[in-house]
Design a protein around this motif. Structure first.
Motif, PDB file in Angstrom:
ATOM      1  N   ASP A   1       0.827  -1.063   0.062  1.00 30.31           N
ATOM      2  CA  ASP A   1       0.065   0.131  -0.088  1.00 30.31           C
ATOM      3  C   ASP A   1       0.826   1.235   0.178  1.00 30.31           C
ATOM      4  O   ASP A   1       2.008   1.286   0.219  1.00 30.31           O
ATOM      5  N   ALA A   2       0.269   2.375  -0.270  1.00 31.13           N
ATOM      6  CA  ALA A   2       0.919   3.485  -0.200  1.00 31.13           C
ATOM      7  C   ALA A   2       1.511   3.849   1.219  1.00 31.13           C
ATOM      8  O   ALA A   2       2.565   4.438   1.320  1.00 31.13           O
ATOM      9  N   SER A   3       0.911   3.262   2.338  1.00 34.13           N
ATOM     10  CA  SER A   3       1.619   3.237   3.622  1.00 34.13           C
ATOM     11  C   SER A   3       3.010   2.738   3.746  1.00 34.13           C
ATOM     12  O   SER A   3       3.655   3.042   4.602  1.00 34.13           O
ATOM     13  N   GLN A   4       3.355   2.082   2.411  1.00 31.01           N
ATOM     14  CA  GLN A   4       5.002   1.583   2.672  1.00 31.01           C
ATOM     15  C   GLN A   4       5.809   2.703   2.023  1.00 31.01           C
ATOM     16  O   GLN A   4       7.040   2.038   2.138  1.00 31.01           O
ATOM     17  N   VAL A   5       5.525   3.407   1.502  1.00 27.85           N
ATOM     18  CA  VAL A   5       6.127   4.655   0.933  1.00 27.85           C
ATOM     19  C   VAL A   5       7.172   5.000   1.954  1.00 27.85           C
ATOM     20  O   VAL A   5       6.947   5.556   3.034  1.00 27.85           O
ATOM     21  N   PRO A   6       8.530   5.057   1.858  1.00 22.85           N
ATOM     22  CA  PRO A   6       9.594   5.330   2.722  1.00 22.85           C
ATOM     23  C   PRO A   6       9.104   6.800   3.428  1.00 22.85           C
ATOM     24  O   PRO A   6       8.838   7.590   2.784  1.00 22.85           O
ATOM     25  N   VAL A   7       9.543   6.899   4.682  1.00 23.37           N
ATOM     26  CA  VAL A   7       9.886   8.391   5.421  1.00 23.37           C
ATOM     27  C   VAL A   7      11.231   8.422   5.020  1.00 23.37           C
ATOM     28  O   VAL A   7      12.097   8.151   4.943  1.00 23.37           O
ATOM     29  N   CYS A   8      11.070   9.949   4.588  1.00 21.81           N
ATOM     30  CA  CYS A   8      12.455  10.573   4.327  1.00 21.81           C
ATOM     31  C   CYS A   8      13.386  11.002   5.464  1.00 21.81           C
ATOM     32  O   CYS A   8      12.661  11.815   6.084  1.00 21.81           O
ATOM     33  N   ARG A   9      14.610  10.574   5.587  1.00 21.50           N
ATOM     34  CA  ARG A   9      15.191  11.083   6.801  1.00 21.50           C
ATOM     35  C   ARG A   9      15.596  12.592   6.558  1.00 21.50           C
ATOM     36  O   ARG A   9      15.647  13.306   7.565  1.00 21.50           O
ATOM     37  N   THR A  10      15.875  12.906   5.356  1.00 18.38           N
ATOM     38  CA  THR A  10      16.260  13.994   4.767  1.00 18.38           C
ATOM     39  C   THR A  10      15.295  14.280   3.583  1.00 18.38           C
ATOM     40  O   THR A  10      14.989  13.378   3.038  1.00 18.38           O
ATOM     41  N   PRO A  11      15.024  15.674   3.249  1.00 16.04           N
ATOM     42  CA  PRO A  11      14.099  15.934   2.176  1.00 16.04           C
ATOM     43  C   PRO A  11      14.706  15.436   0.829  1.00 16.04           C
ATOM     44  O   PRO A  11      15.829  15.185   0.550  1.00 16.04           O
ATOM     45  N   ALA A  12      13.647  15.075  -0.028  1.00 21.25           N
ATOM     46  CA  ALA A  12      14.094  14.201  -1.426  1.00 21.25           C
ATOM     47  C   ALA A  12      13.297  15.034  -2.446  1.00 21.25           C
ATOM     48  O   ALA A  12      12.119  15.323  -2.605  1.00 21.25           O
ATOM     49  N   ALA A  13      13.831  14.822  -3.589  1.00 21.00           N
ATOM     50  CA  ALA A  13      13.222  15.137  -4.929  1.00 21.00           C
ATOM     51  C   ALA A  13      13.092  13.607  -5.650  1.00 21.00           C
ATOM     52  O   ALA A  13      13.896  12.735  -5.574  1.00 21.00           O
ATOM     53  N   VAL A  14      11.764  13.437  -6.072  1.00 13.68           N
ATOM     54  CA  VAL A  14      11.430  12.114  -6.418  1.00 13.68           C
ATOM     55  C   VAL A  14      11.028  11.924  -8.076  1.00 13.68           C
ATOM     56  O   VAL A  14      10.527  13.028  -8.374  1.00 13.68           O
ATOM     57  N   TYR A  15      11.399  10.909  -8.576  1.00 14.52           N
ATOM     58  CA  TYR A  15      11.005  10.544  -9.804  1.00 14.52           C
ATOM     59  C   TYR A  15      10.262   9.180  -9.979  1.00 14.52           C
ATOM     60  O   TYR A  15      10.907   8.323  -9.475  1.00 14.52           O
ATOM     61  N   MET A  16       8.956   9.139  -9.958  1.00 15.11           N
ATOM     62  CA  MET A  16       8.208   7.793 -10.018  1.00 15.11           C
ATOM     63  C   MET A  16       7.520   7.519 -10.920  1.00 15.11           C
ATOM     64  O   MET A  16       6.833   7.805 -11.509  1.00 15.11           O
ATOM     65  N   LEU A  17       8.418   6.147 -11.678  1.00 19.63           N
ATOM     66  CA  LEU A  17       7.687   5.340 -12.814  1.00 19.63           C
ATOM     67  C   LEU A  17       6.741   4.681 -12.068  1.00 19.63           C
ATOM     68  O   LEU A  17       7.079   3.500 -11.897  1.00 19.63           O
ATOM     69  N   HIS A  18       5.455   5.054 -12.259  1.00 18.43           N
ATOM     70  CA  HIS A  18       4.257   4.363 -11.695  1.00 18.43           C
ATOM     71  C   HIS A  18       3.200   4.941 -12.227  1.00 18.43           C
ATOM     72  O   HIS A  18       2.915   6.097 -12.328  1.00 18.43           O
ATOM     73  N   SER A  19       2.049   4.233 -12.418  1.00 17.96           N
ATOM     74  CA  SER A  19       0.822   4.632 -13.103  1.00 17.96           C
ATOM     75  C   SER A  19      -0.217   5.342 -11.835  1.00 17.96           C
ATOM     76  O   SER A  19      -0.161   4.611 -10.920  1.00 17.96           O
ATOM     77  N   TRP A  20      -0.469   6.521 -12.166  1.00 17.56           N
ATOM     78  CA  TRP A  20      -1.359   7.242 -11.275  1.00 17.56           C
ATOM     79  C   TRP A  20      -0.868   7.549  -9.970  1.00 17.56           C
ATOM     80  O   TRP A  20      -1.665   7.912  -8.983  1.00 17.56           O
ATOM     81  N   SER A  21       0.473   7.774  -9.860  1.00 17.18           N
ATOM     82  CA  SER A  21       0.787   8.196  -8.561  1.00 17.18           C
ATOM     83  C   SER A  21       0.418   9.744  -7.756  1.00 17.18           C
ATOM     84  O   SER A  21       0.316   9.754  -6.681  1.00 17.18           O
ATOM     85  N   LEU A  22       0.272  10.520  -8.996  1.00 18.50           N
ATOM     86  CA  LEU A  22      -0.156  11.744  -8.481  1.00 18.50           C
ATOM     87  C   LEU A  22      -1.342  12.073  -8.852  1.00 18.50           C
ATOM     88  O   LEU A  22      -1.705  13.114  -9.195  1.00 18.50           O
ATOM     89  N   ARG A  23      -2.314  11.092  -8.756  1.00 19.81           N
ATOM     90  CA  ARG A  23      -3.770  11.427  -9.174  1.00 19.81           C
ATOM     91  C   ARG A  23      -4.231  12.522  -8.349  1.00 19.81           C
ATOM     92  O   ARG A  23      -5.279  13.337  -8.520  1.00 19.81           O
ATOM     93  N   ALA A  24      -4.012  12.147  -7.038  1.00 19.82           N
ATOM     94  CA  ALA A  24      -4.506  13.082  -6.004  1.00 19.82           C
ATOM     95  C   ALA A  24      -3.239  13.584  -5.157  1.00 19.82           C
ATOM     96  O   ALA A  24      -3.258  12.856  -4.125  1.00 19.82           O
ATOM     97  N   PRO A  25      -2.623  14.649  -5.574  1.00 19.53           N
ATOM     98  CA  PRO A  25      -1.229  14.597  -4.805  1.00 19.53           C
ATOM     99  C   PRO A  25      -1.270  15.178  -3.293  1.00 19.53           C
ATOM    100  O   PRO A  25      -0.411  15.157  -2.367  1.00 19.53           O
ATOM    101  N   TYR A  26      -2.444  15.726  -2.931  1.00 20.67           N
ATOM    102  CA  TYR A  26      -2.600  16.186  -1.542  1.00 20.67           C
ATOM    103  C   TYR A  26      -2.995  15.085  -0.794  1.00 20.67           C
ATOM    104  O   TYR A  26      -2.944  15.298   0.416  1.00 20.67           O
ATOM    105  N   ASP A  27      -3.374  13.886  -1.121  1.00 19.88           N
ATOM    106  CA  ASP A  27      -3.791  12.809  -0.485  1.00 19.88           C
ATOM    107  C   ASP A  27      -2.951  11.881  -0.076  1.00 19.88           C
ATOM    108  O   ASP A  27      -2.218  11.086  -0.913  1.00 19.88           O
TER     109      ASP A  27
END
Length: 634
Positions: free
Chosen positions: A345-371
């Motif tokens: 699930d999305a709950s398994q997305v890692p917590v970042c120890r320090t801030p990061a810039a991300v490139y996600m090869l994945h369908s629909w990942s930013l369908r609702a970026p506030y959520d």
């Protein structure tokens, strides 16, 4: 650094130099010519932030964080300032006029003359505009980016949706018209790439998608064709691109945090997580070639391939420690499928120890970026300040191959622009399509040592309106010796954390425990620092003391404890606490790990009862199916 590899030209049209070079040159000039004062100022609100911003000058900029965003801790860890100051509240307006005045004051010019002043200081014009809604709190981030890069500043008002929604084609056209009108109002040229305005940063609420565009095989009545809003803005009605667009949203604290990360943090450490099979058509988008490029250019690189659920858990132990992240997975908005065809699930997305810039090869990942229940939303909530991902099924070919992105980024092309297909490319992805770009479009991550921002020491003592965070921590510790209380210890711990005195923060918590005064406030203040330092006993004590954990707190506890589930060393206390970190609406991924540990320590019956508990609460058919699979394997 400014000489881009000829290999880039081979992969795009010859005209790329006419617009790419000015963007790269301006961003690099800012890094080279405006030093960073080695301090962070923490302010209580946006009016105070704007007043502090007005104290910047070409002689030095420094980070300004608004108190209250939990990700401030991650920023402080990476920036590692010589000093951190808390500033007293400045009572003033924070409206559009105040934003414009603060940006102008940072360059010591009248309102509306910042781009000319910046061009004189940097030696080159900055080809960007920042646009905000005067009624939206993200104008705080707009102020910082406009001042920090010397960009044009403008306004786009109106209701253009929010996050998971879709704009109609008419609404999408109205948004584009408003953006173009704001560009026209500057008097600068903007109509095509290579003009005076080539990047647009939208700081405001938006729907992530605009209805329309070419149809793909994945579209249906429930999900009709829709385009990414950041790939619609910056294009003419016929699809021709005239600008590259980034998007920042959220409240003042969040937008200012994102801007600070973009302007001030180094980007030299890379993590790549690859779950794609080593066979066509996936091979072009495998991450090993990108890892080779980053390594050759001097970045510190870690690659996890194959990316299984257990491998992801171990990579994210105590928080994922990387500046740049590339991750390749299958799935949907709320889950990703890792190697072995295991869904988490999305709950398994890692917590970042320090801030990061991300490139996600994945369908629909930013369908609702506030959520935060979505993959992209969870990355942003867990510490990503830039995120490239799809808001609709894009098809694999819509993603720029990671190797090419690595080549572009290392030679000075901004992260968001490097992640897009450039004009002249054939196929649907060269027209408005389904990849969204969240963040600052001028943010660079060049090869280490090629374009560093120079830090300078603060001059003299701060004024009376400033107090050292370290001094606040020390004073709280003295006060606690006389009158120990949860409130006093919490203040001291928080100040020590913000001063980047992590050991001191944990020592204060230990003292609070000794005085039987470590209550929920102290526990909440120390939790992130204890988690990022791998202090599992302190994390467990803090989690138990807090009681009901917030989503962010649960993710921190999971980051520390889950690896012990994966390696079979979790005891009953840890298992009990980790069970409280499972969200019943997104339980399968965490339940799988917990069930393995419970079966080993408490037996199959206990594990089965735990799974049945979450199965009874599952809402979606996919969740139920995954939990049934886990149950059948116990």
């Amino acid at each position: 650094m400014l000489s881009l590899l000829c290999t880039l030209a081979l992969l795009q049209t010859p005209q790329w130099q006419t617009w790419a070079q000015p963007i790269t040159t301006a961003s690099a000039a800012m890094r080279a010519k405006i030093p960073v004062v080695d301090q962070v100022v923490v302010v209580p609100d946006m009016p105070t932030m704007l007043d502090e911003l007005g104290k910047w000058s070409p002689a030095g900029h420094w980070p300004i964080l608004i108190e209250g965003d939990p990700r401030n801790v991650q920023f402080i860890r990476r920036f590692a300032p010589a000093r951190v100051l808390r500033r007293d509240r400045h009572v003033a307006a924070a409206d559009a006029a105040a934003v414009e005045s603060a940006v102008a004051a940072a360059w010591d010019v009248p309102v509306g003359h910042v781009p000319e002043a910046a061009a004189e200081v940097l030696g080159v014009p900055v080809p960007g505009i920042v646009l905000a809604d005067p009624g939206n709190s993200a104008r705080g981030g707009a102020a910082m980016l406009a001042a920090g890069r010397g960009q044009h500043l403008g306004w786009v008002a109106g209701d253009f949706g929010r996050s998971g929604g879709r704009l109609t084609p008419a609404q999408g056209r109205a948004l584009c018209d408003a953006v173009e009108a704001a560009c026209e109002a500057t008097g600068a040229s903007w109509n095509g790439l290579g003009d005076a305005i080539d990047t647009v940063t939208l700081c405001r609420d938006l729907a992530a998608r605009v209805e329309g565009g070419e149809r793909s095989n994945s579209d249906n009545l429930s999900n009709p064709p829709a385009l990414a809003v950041t790939d619609v803005v910056g294009r003419h009605a016929d699809g021709r691109r005239w600008a590259w667009t980034g998007w920042i949203f959220g409240d003042a604290k969040s937008s200012v945090w994102q801007a600070n990360c973009s302007l001030f943090l180094p980007r030299t450490r890379v993590w790549l997580g690859d779950s794609y099979p080593a066979q066509p058509p996936w091979t072009t988008w495998k991450l090993a070639a990108a890892a080779d490029v980053f390594t050759a250019e001097g970045y510190t690189v870690q690659i996890t391939d194959p990316l299984t659920p257990d491998a992801l858990t171990r990579a994210a132990t105590d928080g994922l420690d990387a500046d740049l992240v590339m991750m390749a997975s299958k799935g949907n908005a709320d889950f990703f499928r890792l190697a072995g065809d295991i869904d988490v699930d999305a709950s398994q997305v890692p917590v970042c120890r320090t801030p990061a810039a991300v490139y996600m090869l994945h369908s629909w990942s930013l369908r609702a970026p506030y959520d935060v229940r979505t993959v992209g939303g969870r990355w942003l909530g867990n510490g990503a300040y830039a995120d490239v991902g799809s808001s609709q099924e894009p098809m694999l070919q819509a993603f720029v191959p990671p190797e090419l992105i690595a080549k572009r980024v290392s030679k000075g092309i901004p992260w968001l622009i490097a992640s897009r297909y450039w004009p002249g490319t054939s196929g649907a992805a060269s027209n408005p399509w389904r990849i969204n770009t969240i963040g600052d479009p001028l943010m660079l991550a060049p090869a280490p040592g090629t374009s560093n921002r120079r830090k300078i020491q603060p001059e003299g003592e701060p004024g009376a309106q400033y107090t050292s965070m370290l001094q606040i921590a020390q004073d709280a510790l003295k006060q606690a010796a006389v009158a120990a209380s949860d409130d006093v210890f919490a203040e001291g711990i928080h100040a020590a954390v913000m001063a980047n005195r992590q050991t001191l923060a944990m020592q204060i918590y230990s003292v609070a425990q000794g005085h039987a005064a470590a209550g929920p406030k102290s526990a909440a203040a120390v939790l992130a620092t204890a988690a990022f330092n791998g202090k599992i006993n302190m994390v467990l004590h803090a989690a138990t003391t807090i009681g009901t954990l917030s989503r962010g707190q649960a993710d921190l506890v999971w980051a520390v404890g889950a690896p012990k589930l994966a390696d079979g060393t979790a005891d009953a206390t840890l298992i009990h606490v980790l069970r409280s970190c499972i969200d019943a609406t997104q339980s399968a991924g965490r339940v799988r790990l917990l069930a393995q540990a419970m079966r080993s320590t408490q037996g199959a019956l206990a594990a089965s009862k735990m799974i049945e508990h979450f199965l009874a609460q599952a809402k979606s058919a996919r969740q139920k199916k995954e939990l049934q699979k886990i149950l059948s394997g116990v």
